[in-house]
Design an enzyme around this catalytic site. Structure first.
Site, mmCIF file in Angstrom:
data_model
loop_
_atom_site.group_PDB
_atom_site.id
_atom_site.type_symbol
_atom_site.label_atom_id
_atom_site.label_comp_id
_atom_site.label_asym_id
_atom_site.label_seq_id
_atom_site.Cartn_x
_atom_site.Cartn_y
_atom_site.Cartn_z
ATOM 1 N N GLU A 50 2.486 -3.760 -5.707
ATOM 2 C CA GLU A 50 1.346 -4.784 -5.799
ATOM 3 C C GLU A 50 0.165 -4.233 -6.478
ATOM 4 O OE1 GLU A 50 -1.594 -6.558 -2.181
ATOM 5 O OE2 GLU A 50 0.609 -7.322 -2.116
ATOM 6 N N ARG A 100 0.332 16.559 -4.366
ATOM 7 C CA ARG A 100 0.410 17.631 -5.349
ATOM 8 C C ARG A 100 1.744 18.512 -4.949
ATOM 9 N NH1 ARG A 100 -2.902 17.466 -9.560
ATOM 10 N NH2 ARG A 100 -2.241 19.190 -10.287
ATOM 11 N N CYS A 123 0.834 -1.093 0.110
ATOM 12 C CA CYS A 123 0.037 0.039 0.101
ATOM 13 C C CYS A 123 1.066 1.175 -0.107
ATOM 14 C CB CYS A 123 -1.058 -0.014 1.280
ATOM 15 S SG CYS A 123 -2.103 -1.039 1.249
#
Length: 548
Positions: A438, A413, A404
C-alpha cells in the site's frame, strides 16, 4: 559556539532559524529548523524543533544555546485571500491563524459529502511524484519512446561487457501508471479524464504484434539475450477511481489533519524486553503515560504499563510466550504468526500503537477487524521475541498484499526487512495472486522494496538458459507470475535500474557487468531467505465470511 542572545525571548512557535546539530560524520552543522513547541522547565526554556527537509524522526528538544537567533524568521502573516485548495500552506503560521484556518475548514467541509471513515476535506492539488523517482533524484529513470519512429531519440546500449535482453511490450500493459504519491506523503488516485483537460499519456511501447530482433554483443557464457514478449491486458484498477467504494480498512494517513500535537513525539523511551527504544514519531498512547520517562511494554502481549513494578506484576500473570494466533512458519529460530485483527483485537491494537512510534505515514485504526497481522519472531529459551511485522487487508480491491510493514529498530540492517517482504510475496504465491504494498511507502520502506524487487528480478534474468540454441524469451507477465510482484512494480524497477533501452527499433534490456557483479555481491550478503517448504498456510476466502 553559542548563538544565544537576549532576543531568544522572541522565539515563538512557527518561527524558523538555524539550529546546531551533529551530522553523520559527527560534525557541527546549522540546518534551518522550525519551532513547533516551547516549554519552560526550572531555570531555562526548551524548544521542540523540526529540521526543514529532514525526516521527522530527527525532531528533538533543544536548549536556547543551540539556536542562531540572529537569523530568526518569524511566521508569515496569513494572506487575506484563501489559498487555492483551501488548506494551510506548507509554511506554518501563528497559533491564532491556525485557529482561524480551522474554523474556515469546518465551514468548507460542513457541506462536503462524506467518504467512508475519514473526515471530509477539500482535495489537495499536489504535484504527483512517480514512485520510481522516490529513491534518489540523481538516478536516471529512462522514458520509453512513444513508437518505433522515435528511434532517433532512443538510448543505444553499451557494447562492451553487457548482457543484452530483448523486449517486446504492450503499451497499455507495460505502462499502466503506478499509484501516485503526493508531495505531502499521502496516496492520490489518478483522476479520470475530464472534458477540456489535457492529461499526459503513458509512452507507447510498440505494438503487440511487433517482431523483435535480438543483437548479440558478446559471447560470454554468463550472458543471455532474452525476448520480453507482450503480456496480456492488465485488470488493474489503478488507472481510475474504482466504481464502488472500498469497504475494507486502509492505514494510509490523511495528512490534512496534522496538528501541532501529532507532529511531536510524545513518548521519550519504550522498554520492550531487553531493548530500550527511542520512538521516532507520535503515537496515541494514553495521555497520562506520555509524561513518563520510560513506557514499559510486555514483549509478548504488548500491553503498556507505567512502571517496572507494574510490568513485573503483569509478567507473573501473563501466560503468553509468543504472539497469539497460529504459527504458520518456522525455520531455525525464525517464526511467523498469523493474527486475526478481529479475534485478537487487544493485541492488534497494542501492536498498532507500538508500530505508530516508527511509522509516520500511516494512521492508527482501532477497528482492526479488516486486517491480518503477520508477526516475525526470534526464539530463545525465554520465548518468541518480536522482530517485526506486516499487516494486510483481508480483502483488498487494489491487490495490496501489505498495509503496514515494520522492522523494530534493534533488528534493522540485519536482513529482517527483506525477509518480511519476501514472506509477504510468498503468501501471495500461495494465494495465486500478484501483490503490491500500500502506498505511500516510507523512505526506509521504499529502499527495502526497491532492493528486494531489484534482486528478485535480476535473479530471474540471470538464471534464464538458452533453449535449443535459441535465445530464451520471457514476458513481463512471466516475471510477475513467477515472483508475484505486480507488473507495475516490475516495470518501474527495470526503469529504476536503467535496464530498458531502445536500439534499432527494438526494446532491449542491457545488463552491464557492474550490475551483475553488484547483484552477486548483494546476494552473498543475503543469508536470510524464506523456505517455502517450511510454510504451512492455507488462504481463506474472506469474501464469503460476511463480517469475518
Amino acid at each position: 559556539m553559542t548563538k544565544m542572545a537576549d532576543s531568544s525571548v522572541g522565539v515563538v512557535e512557527g518561527c524558523r532559524l538555524p539550529v546546531l546539530r551533529k551530522n553523520q560524520e559527527n560534525e557541527d552543522e546549522w540546518p534551518l529548523a522550525e519551532i513547533l513547541s516551547v516549554k519552560e522547565i526550572p531555570g531555562r526554556k526548551l524548544y521542540y524543533v523540526h529540521y526543514i527537509d529532514f525526516n521527522k524522526r530527527l525532531d528533538e528538544w533543544v536548549t536556547p544555546d543551540r539556536l542562531d537567533v540572529k537569523k530568526l524568521q518569524f511566521p508569515k502573516k496569513e494572506a487575506k485571500t484563501p489559498t487555492k485548495n483551501g488548506l494551510p500552506g506548507s509554511r506554518p503560521s501563528s497559533p491564532e491563524s491556525e485557529v482561524r484556518k480551522s474554523l474556515d475548514l469546518n465551514l468548507q467541509t460542513a457541506t462536503a459529502p462524506s467518504r467512508g471513515k475519514t473526515l471530509p476535506t477539500p482535495k489537495r492539488k499536489a504535484e504527483s511524484v512517480s514512485l520510481a523517482t522516490q529513491v534518489s533524484p540523481a538516478t536516471p529513470v529512462p522514458s520509453l519512446p512513444g513508437s518505433v519512429e522515435a528511434s532517433q531519440a532512443s538510448v543505444y546500449p553499451a557494447v562492451r561487457d553487457t548482457n543484452t535482453f530483448n523486449l517486446k511490450s504492450n503499451a497499455r500493459d507495460d505502462h499502466e501508471q503506478l499509484t501516485s504519491l503526493t508531495t505531502n506523503g499521502t496516496a492520490r488516485r489518478p483522476m479520470p479524464n475530464q472534458p477540456g483537460r489535457k492529461r499526459k499519456q503513458p509512452p507507447n511501447c510498440g505494438g503487440t504484434d511487433e517482431i523483435i530482433k535480438v543483437f548479440q554483443y558478446n559471447n560470454s557464457p554468463r550472458c543471455a539475450n532474452v525476448y520480453l514478449q507482450p503480456g496480456e491486458d492488465s485488470q488493474d484498477s489503478s488507472d481510475g477511481i474504482p466504481s464502488t467504494p472500498r469497504m475494507t480498512g486502509s492505514l494510509v494517513s490523511d495528512r490534512s489533519h496534522d496538528d501541532i500535537v501529532t507532529r511531536m513525539k510524545n513518548i521519550d523511551c519504550i522498554e520492550l524486553g531487553r531493548h530500550r527504544l527511542k520512538p521516532w514519531y507520535f503515537s496515541p498512547y494514553p495521555q497520562e503515560l506520555t509524561t513518563l520517562p520510560i513506557l514499559y511494554l510486555c514483549e509478548f502481549c504488548l500491553k503498556y504499563l507505567k512502571s517496572l513494578k507494574c510490568l513485573q506484576r503483569h509478567l507473573t500473570k501473563c501466560n503468553l510466550r509468543h504472539p497469539p494466533g497460529n504459527e504458520i512458519y518456522r525455520k531455525g529460530t525464525i517464526s511467523f504468526f498469523e493474527i486475526d485483527g478481529r479475534k485478537n483485537k487487544t493485541y492488534s491494537q497494542n501492536l498498532c500503537l507500538l508500530a505508530k512510534c516508527f511509522l509516520d505515514h500511516k494512521t492508527l485504526y482501532y477497528d482492526t477487524d479488516p486486517f491480518l497481522f503477520y508477526v516475525m519472531t526470534e526464539y530463545d529459551s525465554k520465548g518468541f521475541h518480536i522482530v517485526g511485522y506486516f499487516s494486510k487487508e483481508k480483502e483488498s480491491t487494489e491487490d495490496y498484499n501489505v498495509a503496514c510493514i515494520l522492522t523494530l529498530p534493534p533488528y534493522q540492517r540485519r536482513g529482517y526487512g527483506k525477509l518480511l517482504i519476501e514472506f509477504s510475496y510468498e503468501l501471495s504465491k500461495v494465494e495465486g495472486k500478484t501483490g503490491t504494498p500500500e502506498k505511500p511507502l516510507s523512505d526506509l520502506g521504499l529502499l527495502s522494496y526497491r532492493s528486494y524487487w531489484s534482486q528478485t528480478i535480476l535473479e530471474i534474468l540471470m538464471d534464464l538458459k538458452p533453449d535449443n540454441g535459441e535465445r530464451p524469451q520471457i514476458t513481463i507477465n512471466d516475471i510477475s507470475e513467477i515472483t508475484s510482484v505486480k507488473k507495475e512494480d516490475v516495470i518501474s524497477t527495470l526503469q529504476y535500474l536503467n535496464l530498458i533501452n531502445y536500439y534499432k527499433g527494438q526494446y532491449i534490456l542491457t545488463l552491464s557487468e557492474d550490475i551483475v557483479e553488484g547483484h552477486e555481491r548483494a546476494m552473498q550478503k543475503r543469508h536470510l531467505r524464506i523456505d517455502s517448504k517450511c510454510l504451512h498456510f492455507t488462504p481463506k476466502d474472506w469474501s464469503k465470511r460476511g463480517k469475518w
